[in-house]
Motif scaffolding. Structure first.
Motif, mmCIF file in Angstrom:
data_model
loop_
_atom_site.group_PDB
_atom_site.id
_atom_site.type_symbol
_atom_site.label_atom_id
_atom_site.label_comp_id
_atom_site.label_asym_id
_atom_site.label_seq_id
_atom_site.Cartn_x
_atom_site.Cartn_y
_atom_site.Cartn_z
ATOM 1 N N LEU A 28 0.711 -1.069 0.424
ATOM 2 C CA LEU A 28 -0.625 0.445 0.313
ATOM 3 C C LEU A 28 0.596 1.445 0.018
ATOM 4 O O LEU A 28 1.967 1.315 0.789
ATOM 5 N N LYS A 49 2.708 8.191 -6.004
ATOM 6 C CA LYS A 49 1.226 7.946 -7.147
ATOM 7 C C LYS A 49 1.544 7.722 -8.354
ATOM 8 O O LYS A 49 1.326 6.647 -9.035
ATOM 9 N N LEU A 53 1.395 3.663 -8.934
ATOM 10 C CA LEU A 53 0.062 3.328 -10.219
ATOM 11 C C LEU A 53 1.611 2.645 -11.625
ATOM 12 O O LEU A 53 0.421 1.516 -11.647
ATOM 13 N N GLY A 56 1.435 -0.992 -10.115
ATOM 14 C CA GLY A 56 0.515 -1.928 -9.727
ATOM 15 C C GLY A 56 0.250 -2.313 -8.161
ATOM 16 O O GLY A 56 -0.729 -2.565 -7.917
ATOM 17 N N ILE A 57 0.646 -0.623 -7.397
ATOM 18 C CA ILE A 57 0.225 -0.673 -6.132
ATOM 19 C C ILE A 57 -0.814 -0.027 -5.555
ATOM 20 O O ILE A 57 -0.730 0.880 -6.329
ATOM 21 N N PRO A 58 -1.758 -0.290 -4.744
ATOM 22 C CA PRO A 58 -2.667 0.084 -4.173
ATOM 23 C C PRO A 58 -2.778 1.673 -3.920
ATOM 24 O O PRO A 58 -0.823 1.250 -2.751
ATOM 25 N N VAL A 59 -2.991 2.573 -4.397
ATOM 26 C CA VAL A 59 -3.128 4.420 -3.402
ATOM 27 C C VAL A 59 -4.427 4.154 -2.517
ATOM 28 O O VAL A 59 -5.420 4.292 -3.345
ATOM 29 N N ALA A 60 -3.479 4.972 -1.907
ATOM 30 C CA ALA A 60 -4.972 5.630 -0.877
ATOM 31 C C ALA A 60 -4.357 7.317 -0.565
ATOM 32 O O ALA A 60 -3.306 7.624 -0.606
ATOM 33 N N THR A 81 -7.855 0.514 5.017
ATOM 34 C CA THR A 81 -7.341 0.235 4.407
ATOM 35 C C THR A 81 -5.689 -0.586 4.815
ATOM 36 O O THR A 81 -5.123 -1.357 4.560
ATOM 37 N N ALA A 85 -3.966 -4.070 4.726
ATOM 38 C CA ALA A 85 -2.322 -3.862 3.897
ATOM 39 C C ALA A 85 -1.928 -5.081 5.108
ATOM 40 O O ALA A 85 -0.397 -5.870 3.971
#
Length: 315
Positions: A28, A49, A53, A56-60, A81, A85
């Protein structure tokens, strides 16, 4: 080791890339919300960010992490979130949000900060710029175990580097970004063996956020201070003076201690240099920028305006 990551600008992107290259799992990334930028003022993702992206890493992107703050729904969603993780540790670099206690205590290994200063020198928002402005001979990276104070946590790693005589915040930023990236990879690999060293009580300085108003040149100040600020405020906000109602930016200067005169007076004006008297000594203006133009050497600037000796410049 699963490494959650919180950061926003290019300084933080360099470290995230190094963590990924070292083979750590990053489940994350937290970063600041997209901001308007450019001529069209369109929303732009942060440097961190963009990199997340690409991998392919999730972003908050919560607006706040305070559960009792202005955006409690953002904070609550971020907590869910982060919990999902299952990170062992969180690395933080120039994130831009204060981490409340619940974030600091969530990862089993806590939160590590990549700080661009030899702590406790220059705690706060602008350690790179303030080091250059103060004329420090050294700067460096401190990997710190974060606590609830402002950059007050125990030190895990400290790596120093010498500042060059012509060091600017732009050049120091890049050098420290690379050093910070290498340092955090070392810290993650050696986390079980690194001693936690409390920061000394002596030598604490606060690196206040850089304000745009600080970029106005005051010719009554010593030339040495103005020259350091020229380098410290490159690229933001830049140092400038008023010329015929326009703000001219000064990007490179050199001391001329052998000359003096009323502050703001042009003492010498030719194709090689434009020398202006200061409160102490004088300053040769070597690279300037007119509004809407590019940075140009004084030779080109003089071809455009032909300033003469004896003219007084406003701040």
């Amino acid at each position: 080791m699963r490494v959650a990551y919180a950061g926003t600008p290019e300084f933080a992107r360099v470290a995230l890339q190094a963590i990924l290259d070292a083979g750590f799992t990053v489940p994350l990334v937290l970063t600041q919300p997209d901001r308007p930028a450019g001529r069209g003022m369109k929303l732009q993702p942060s440097a961190v960010k963009q990199l997340a992206l690409e991998h392919g890493i999730p972003v908050a992107q919560p607006r706040s992490l305070r559960l009792d703050g202005k955006y409690p729904e953002d904070a609550a969603a971020a907590r869910e979130t982060l919990q999902a993780a299952r990170a062992d540790v969180m690395v933080v670099a120039a994130y831009g949000l204060i981490l409340p206690r619940w974030v600091l205590e969530l990862p089993p290994r806590g939160c590590l900060n990549i700080h661009g200063s030899l702590l406790p020198r220059w705690r706060g928002a602008a350690p790179i710029q303030r080091a250059v402005e103060a004329g420090d001979a050294q700067s460096g990276i401190t990997i710190m175990q974060m606590d609830e104070g402002l950059d007050t946590g125990d030190m895990l790693l400290v790596h120093a580097l010498d500042l060059a005589p012509d060091e600017s915040s732009a050049t120091l930023h890049d050098r420290l970004a690379a050093l910070g990236a290498a340092s955090i990879v070392q810290a993650l690999r050696e986390l079980d063996r690194l001693p936690r060293v409390p920061q000394p009580a002596e030598g604490v300085c606060y690196a206040h956020k850089i304000e745009k108003a600080e970029g106005a040149i005051d010719w009554s100040q010593p030339a040495a201070l103005i020259e350091r600020r020229v380098r410290a405020f490159d690229p933001f906000p830049g140092m400038s003076f008023n010329l015929d109602g326009q703000a001219v930016k000064l990007w490179r200067a050199a001391l001329r201690p052998e000359l003096s005169g009323p502050p703001g007076m042009v003492l010498r004006a030719d194709a090689q240099e434009l020398v202006v008297a200061c409160g102490e000594d004088a300053l040769a203006l070597l690279e300037l920028q007119r509004p809407g133009g590019k940075r140009v050497p004084v030779r080109v600037f003089q071809q455009q305006l032909a300033l003469g000796a004896g003219r007084s410049l406003a701040g």
